[in-house]
Design a protein around this motif. Structure first.
Motif, PDB file in Angstrom:
ATOM      1  N   LEU A 252       0.828  -1.208   0.000  1.00  0.00           N
ATOM      2  CA  LEU A 252       0.000   0.000   0.000  1.00  0.00           C
ATOM      3  C   LEU A 252       0.862   1.257   0.000  1.00  0.00           C
ATOM      4  N   GLU A 253       1.981   1.227   0.684  1.00  0.00           N
ATOM      5  CA  GLU A 253       2.899   2.371   0.656  1.00  0.00           C
ATOM      6  C   GLU A 253       3.401   2.620  -0.768  1.00  0.00           C
ATOM      7  N   GLN A 254       3.679   1.527  -1.481  1.00  0.00           N
ATOM      8  CA  GLN A 254       4.104   1.669  -2.863  1.00  0.00           C
ATOM      9  C   GLN A 254       2.982   2.285  -3.710  1.00  0.00           C
ATOM     10  N   ALA A 255       1.711   1.908  -3.398  1.00  0.00           N
ATOM     11  CA  ALA A 255       0.576   2.432  -4.160  1.00  0.00           C
ATOM     12  C   ALA A 255       0.357   3.924  -3.910  1.00  0.00           C
ATOM     13  N   LEU A 256       0.938   4.468  -2.849  1.00  0.00           N
ATOM     14  CA  LEU A 256       0.807   5.901  -2.587  1.00  0.00           C
ATOM     15  C   LEU A 256       1.491   6.752  -3.660  1.00  0.00           C
ATOM     16  N   THR A 257       2.387   6.138  -4.428  1.00  0.00           N
ATOM     17  CA  THR A 257       3.070   6.866  -5.504  1.00  0.00           C
ATOM     18  C   THR A 257       2.462   6.566  -6.870  1.00  0.00           C
ATOM     19  N   ASP A 258       1.278   5.961  -6.887  1.00  0.00           N
ATOM     20  CA  ASP A 258       0.646   5.571  -8.148  1.00  0.00           C
ATOM     21  C   ASP A 258       0.312   6.798  -9.010  1.00  0.00           C
ATOM     22  N   ARG A 259       0.242   6.579 -10.316  1.00  0.00           N
ATOM     23  CA  ARG A 259      -0.079   7.679 -11.236  1.00  0.00           C
ATOM     24  C   ARG A 259      -1.517   8.164 -11.051  1.00  0.00           C
ATOM     25  N   SER A 260      -2.421   7.276 -10.626  1.00  0.00           N
ATOM     26  CA  SER A 260      -3.843   7.613 -10.489  1.00  0.00           C
ATOM     27  C   SER A 260      -4.131   8.221  -9.116  1.00  0.00           C
ATOM     28  N   ARG A 261      -4.796   9.367  -9.115  1.00  0.00           N
ATOM     29  CA  ARG A 261      -5.153  10.003  -7.850  1.00  0.00           C
ATOM     30  C   ARG A 261      -6.113   9.132  -7.052  1.00  0.00           C
ATOM     31  N   ASN A 262      -7.061   8.461  -7.725  1.00  0.00           N
ATOM     32  CA  ASN A 262      -8.020   7.615  -7.027  1.00  0.00           C
ATOM     33  C   ASN A 262      -7.342   6.415  -6.376  1.00  0.00           C
ATOM     34  N   VAL A 263      -6.359   5.855  -7.064  1.00  0.00           N
ATOM     35  CA  VAL A 263      -5.617   4.736  -6.480  1.00  0.00           C
ATOM     36  C   VAL A 263      -4.854   5.212  -5.249  1.00  0.00           C
ATOM     37  N   ARG A 264      -4.219   6.366  -5.352  1.00  0.00           N
ATOM     38  CA  ARG A 264      -3.479   6.902  -4.195  1.00  0.00           C
ATOM     39  C   ARG A 264      -4.414   7.148  -3.017  1.00  0.00           C
ATOM     40  N   ALA A 265      -5.600   7.693  -3.291  1.00  0.00           N
ATOM     41  CA  ALA A 265      -6.547   7.993  -2.212  1.00  0.00           C
ATOM     42  C   ALA A 265      -7.019   6.712  -1.533  1.00  0.00           C
ATOM     43  N   THR A 266      -7.283   5.665  -2.329  1.00  0.00           N
ATOM     44  CA  THR A 266      -7.731   4.396  -1.751  1.00  0.00           C
ATOM     45  C   THR A 266      -6.623   3.759  -0.920  1.00  0.00           C
ATOM     46  N   ALA A 267      -5.386   3.809  -1.421  1.00  0.00           N
ATOM     47  CA  ALA A 267      -4.263   3.263  -0.659  1.00  0.00           C
ATOM     48  C   ALA A 267      -4.091   4.004   0.670  1.00  0.00           C
ATOM     49  N   ALA A 268      -4.247   5.323   0.647  1.00  0.00           N
ATOM     50  CA  ALA A 268      -4.123   6.107   1.880  1.00  0.00           C
ATOM     51  C   ALA A 268      -5.233   5.767   2.861  1.00  0.00           C
ATOM     52  N   GLU A 269      -6.439   5.580   2.346  1.00  0.00           N
ATOM     53  CA  GLU A 269      -7.555   5.223   3.230  1.00  0.00           C
ATOM     54  C   GLU A 269      -7.310   3.884   3.902  1.00  0.00           C
ATOM     55  N   LEU A 270      -6.811   2.900   3.136  1.00  0.00           N
ATOM     56  CA  LEU A 270      -6.543   1.583   3.714  1.00  0.00           C
ATOM     57  C   LEU A 270      -5.421   1.658   4.748  1.00  0.00           C
ATOM     58  N   LEU A 271      -4.384   2.428   4.454  1.00  0.00           N
ATOM     59  CA  LEU A 271      -3.285   2.558   5.412  1.00  0.00           C
ATOM     60  C   LEU A 271      -3.727   3.254   6.689  1.00  0.00           C
ATOM     61  N   SER A 272      -4.628   4.218   6.571  1.00  0.00           N
ATOM     62  CA  SER A 272      -5.085   4.918   7.774  1.00  0.00           C
ATOM     63  C   SER A 272      -5.921   4.015   8.671  1.00  0.00           C
ATOM     64  N   ALA A 273      -6.444   2.904   8.091  1.00  0.00           N
ATOM     65  CA  ALA A 273      -7.190   1.942   8.899  1.00  0.00           C
ATOM     66  C   ALA A 273      -6.275   0.969   9.629  1.00  0.00           C
ATOM     67  N   LEU A 274      -4.964   1.064   9.375  1.00  0.00           N
ATOM     68  CA  LEU A 274      -3.966   0.262  10.086  1.00  0.00           C
ATOM     69  C   LEU A 274      -3.287   1.161  11.110  1.00  0.00           C
ATOM     70  N   PRO A 275      -3.678   1.112  12.378  1.00  0.00           N
ATOM     71  CA  PRO A 275      -3.154   2.067  13.373  1.00  0.00           C
ATOM     72  C   PRO A 275      -1.635   2.055  13.515  1.00  0.00           C
ATOM     73  N   SER A 276      -1.001   0.920  13.208  1.00  0.00           N
ATOM     74  CA  SER A 276       0.449   0.848  13.382  1.00  0.00           C
ATOM     75  C   SER A 276       1.214   1.173  12.110  1.00  0.00           C
ATOM     76  N   SER A 277       0.534   1.600  11.062  1.00  0.00           N
ATOM     77  CA  SER A 277       1.221   1.894   9.803  1.00  0.00           C
ATOM     78  C   SER A 277       1.989   3.212   9.904  1.00  0.00           C
ATOM     79  N   ALA A 278       2.995   3.348   9.026  1.00  0.00           N
ATOM     80  CA  ALA A 278       3.780   4.576   9.001  1.00  0.00           C
ATOM     81  C   ALA A 278       2.909   5.762   8.589  1.00  0.00           C
ATOM     82  N   LEU A 279       1.964   5.535   7.664  1.00  0.00           N
ATOM     83  CA  LEU A 279       1.080   6.636   7.257  1.00  0.00           C
ATOM     84  C   LEU A 279       0.226   7.092   8.438  1.00  0.00           C
ATOM     85  N   ALA A 280      -0.307   6.137   9.211  1.00  0.00           N
ATOM     86  CA  ALA A 280      -1.113   6.518  10.372  1.00  0.00           C
ATOM     87  C   ALA A 280      -0.297   7.345  11.346  1.00  0.00           C
TER      88      ALA A 280
END
Length: 554
Positions: A252-280
């Motif tokens: 998911l961290e790799q998907a944060l650099t995706d060309r598509s804005r929608n893909v990046r937004a979905t990856a960020a949403e999933l990472l924010s649901a992981l409390p121990s993730s670096a994005l969180a």
């Protein structure tokens, strides 16, 4: 010879011309036939008769069509005979629309069909073959029926859908279009279908593998990720919501650099649901820097929360899913703040705000009119993270004078927060809310309660309906709640409701005829509850079956 001549002549006359002359009349359109000594209508009819014979007899034999493959076997047992007859009745019911908002005392059988299907599926029954066409026709007109109807109809529904274009929705609604998928352990077949299959087949395959082996599904997706189209990457990424875990973070961290804005937004949403993730952690640090305790503005026992919203949306924030441009009518800084707080783990705040509990944090005053913005973001975070403790704090007591609650800004938000609570607690909370605020505010909240309603909730709804009945108003204002009660009230309540089916004495200020309308409404409710009890008995369901999903306020 005469017949042969007539037939030969008829072959040169287009059938459409004969139909046009018949529709317009021979006075307005001269028939395209030789009338000879006949009048025009007779000649037209004779020509049509000859043409009809030619059309029927003049077809050349065609090669026999290939017989379709038989439908796949359905190993499930058929529903019992009594339940089969009940289903036939439910499928043939077509209630007429009553005038003036009056529904009468007769139950609406079509509204019981979803519950019947849920019970039958829970019991593992198969549909009677002769009723599958009617079931598909019903599901064609009602999208809410499709998941349960197609599950109940089984493989025969897909077989029929391939033969009848009217039922193609069944193929679209079934993962992979009804194509059988290899088992997750069949590695070679899974890889082949993933590389060569149609898009719908690949989506279904990824979902099936994810449900059994999350790591294998993630590896499958990673193997072709760089070659997928943006819209396909978005759909595939959504499959990771199932069994989302910390092991998904690198992908998911790799998907944060995706060309598509929608893909990046979905990856960020999933990472924010992981409390121990670096994005969180990054979002928590940003959000925490925006909210602080100010003892100077409050009292010693009750300090004030101060908010300093971001002054810019930098590249790091954008990479982590913050949308820089706000919607129309929304300020930039409040828009950025809301996204940061929503994505931050809720565990950030007790430590940041002096070790206070969520309830104590929600109760704190917020300076400079930031309270509604801050609380709304916490509500969205609690819903996303399914946090029951924060949901309780934001819901507040059901007897609160403010129907919206201390943290939730609307009843819609309260309904979402309730979904994070256990079913029994949810029902008790809504029952308390109805006792304080009545039914006019409770429709959305009732829609998230488990079915059948618990006894306290059922009694609260019935008591509130009885109060409205005694007030002498028309029942139409409560038709939505009454409809929910017909589907969600425990059938055992029918005995207690019998007394309400009588026409009450109307007070002097009552609406004319309101008592009779209420009597009809309660008669319909009691009859519907008894029908539901009969349905359960016919399907072999227990009186209080926990296997039926919650009803929805639609």
């Amino acid at each position: 010879m005469t017949g042969i001549t007539a037939l030969t002549e008829a072959t040169v006359i287009p059938w459409e011309d004969l139909v046009t002359a018949a529709l317009l009349g021979t006075d307005r359109r001269t028939p395209p036939v030789r009338t000879q000594d006949k009048d025009a209508p007779t000649a037209l009819l004779d020509a049509a008769a000859v043409q009809t014979v030619r059309r029927r007899a003049g077809l050349r034999p065609a090669p026999a069509a290939t017989a379709p493959e038989p439908a796949a076997d359905d190993p499930r047992p058929l529903v019992p005979p009594a339940a089969r007859r009940r289903l036939a009745t439910l499928l043939t019911d077509h209630p007429g629309a009553a005038s003036g908002g009056r529904r009468g005392a007769v139950p609406d059988l079509m509204e019981l069909l979803p519950q019947w299907l849920a019970l039958a599926n829970d019991r593992g029954f198969a549909a009677p073959p002769e009723l599958i066409p009617a079931l598909l026709n019903a599901a064609r007109g009602r999208t809410d029926l499709r998941p349960q109807a197609l599950t109940f109809a089984g493989p025969r529904a897909l077989w029929l859908a391939r033969l009848n274009p009217d039922w193609k929705f069944a193929l679209r609604s079934t993962p992979g279009g009804g194509v059988s998928l290899p088992a997750p352990e069949e590695t070679a077949l899974v890889q082949q279908l993933w590389e060569e299959g149609l898009f719908a087949e690949r989506v279904a395959l990824l979902g099936a593998v994810r449900a059994h082996e999350p790591a294998a599904a993630r590896e499958l997706l990673a193997s072709t990720w760089s070659t997928e189209r943006a819209e396909d990457r978005l759909m595939f990424l959504d499959s990771l919501r199932t069994q989302l875990c910390d092991a998904d973070e690198p992908f998911l961290e790799q998907a944060l650099t995706d060309r598509s804005r929608n893909v990046r937004a979905t990856a960020a949403e999933l990472l924010s649901a992981l409390p121990s993730s670096a994005l969180a952690a990054r979002m928590a640090a940003r959000a925490a820097s925006c909210v602080a305790i100010d003892h100077a503005q409050g009292t010693k026992s009750t300090p004030t929360l101060t908010v300093e919203a971001p002054h810019e949306c930098d590249a790091g924030m954008e990479r982590d899913g913050v949308v820089p441009k706000p919607p129309a009518g929304r300020g930039e800084r409040s828009w950025w703040l809301a996204q940061l707080v929503e994505a931050a783990p809720l565990g950030t705040w007790p430590e940041r705000l002096g070790g206070r509990t969520p309830a104590e944090i929600v109760a704190l005053p917020v300076a400079d009119d930031w309270q509604s913005e801050l609380h709304a973001a916490w509500c969205r975070a609690a819903v996303r993270q399914r946090d029951a403790v924060w949901s309780r704090a934001l819901l507040g007591a059901p007897s609160s004078p403010d129907a919206a609650g201390p943290g939730a800004a609307s009843l819609a938000e309260r309904a979402k927060l309730l979904a994070a609570l256990p079913a029994v607690e949810r029902a008790d909370w809504v029952a308390g809310f109805i006792g304080t605020h009545g039914l006019s505010e409770a429709f959305q909240l009732l829609g998230v309660c488990a079915l059948p309603w618990s006894e306290p909730l059922g009694r609260a709804v019935v008591d509130a309906l009885n109060i409205a009945r005694d007030a002498g108003s028309y029942p139409w204002s409560f038709s939505g709640v009454m409809g929910l009660a017909e589907r969600c009230l425990d059938p055992a309540e029918a005995v207690r409701l019998d007394v309400l089916t009588a026409i009450p004495d109307e007070p002097e200020d009552a609406s004319p005829g309101a008592g009779g309308y209420w009597s009809e409404a309660f008669q319909r409710l009691v009859s519907t509850l008894r029908l539901r009890a009969a349905m359960r008995a016919e399907l072999g369901a227990a009186p209080e079956d926990p296997g039926v999903p919650s009803c929805q306020a639609t």
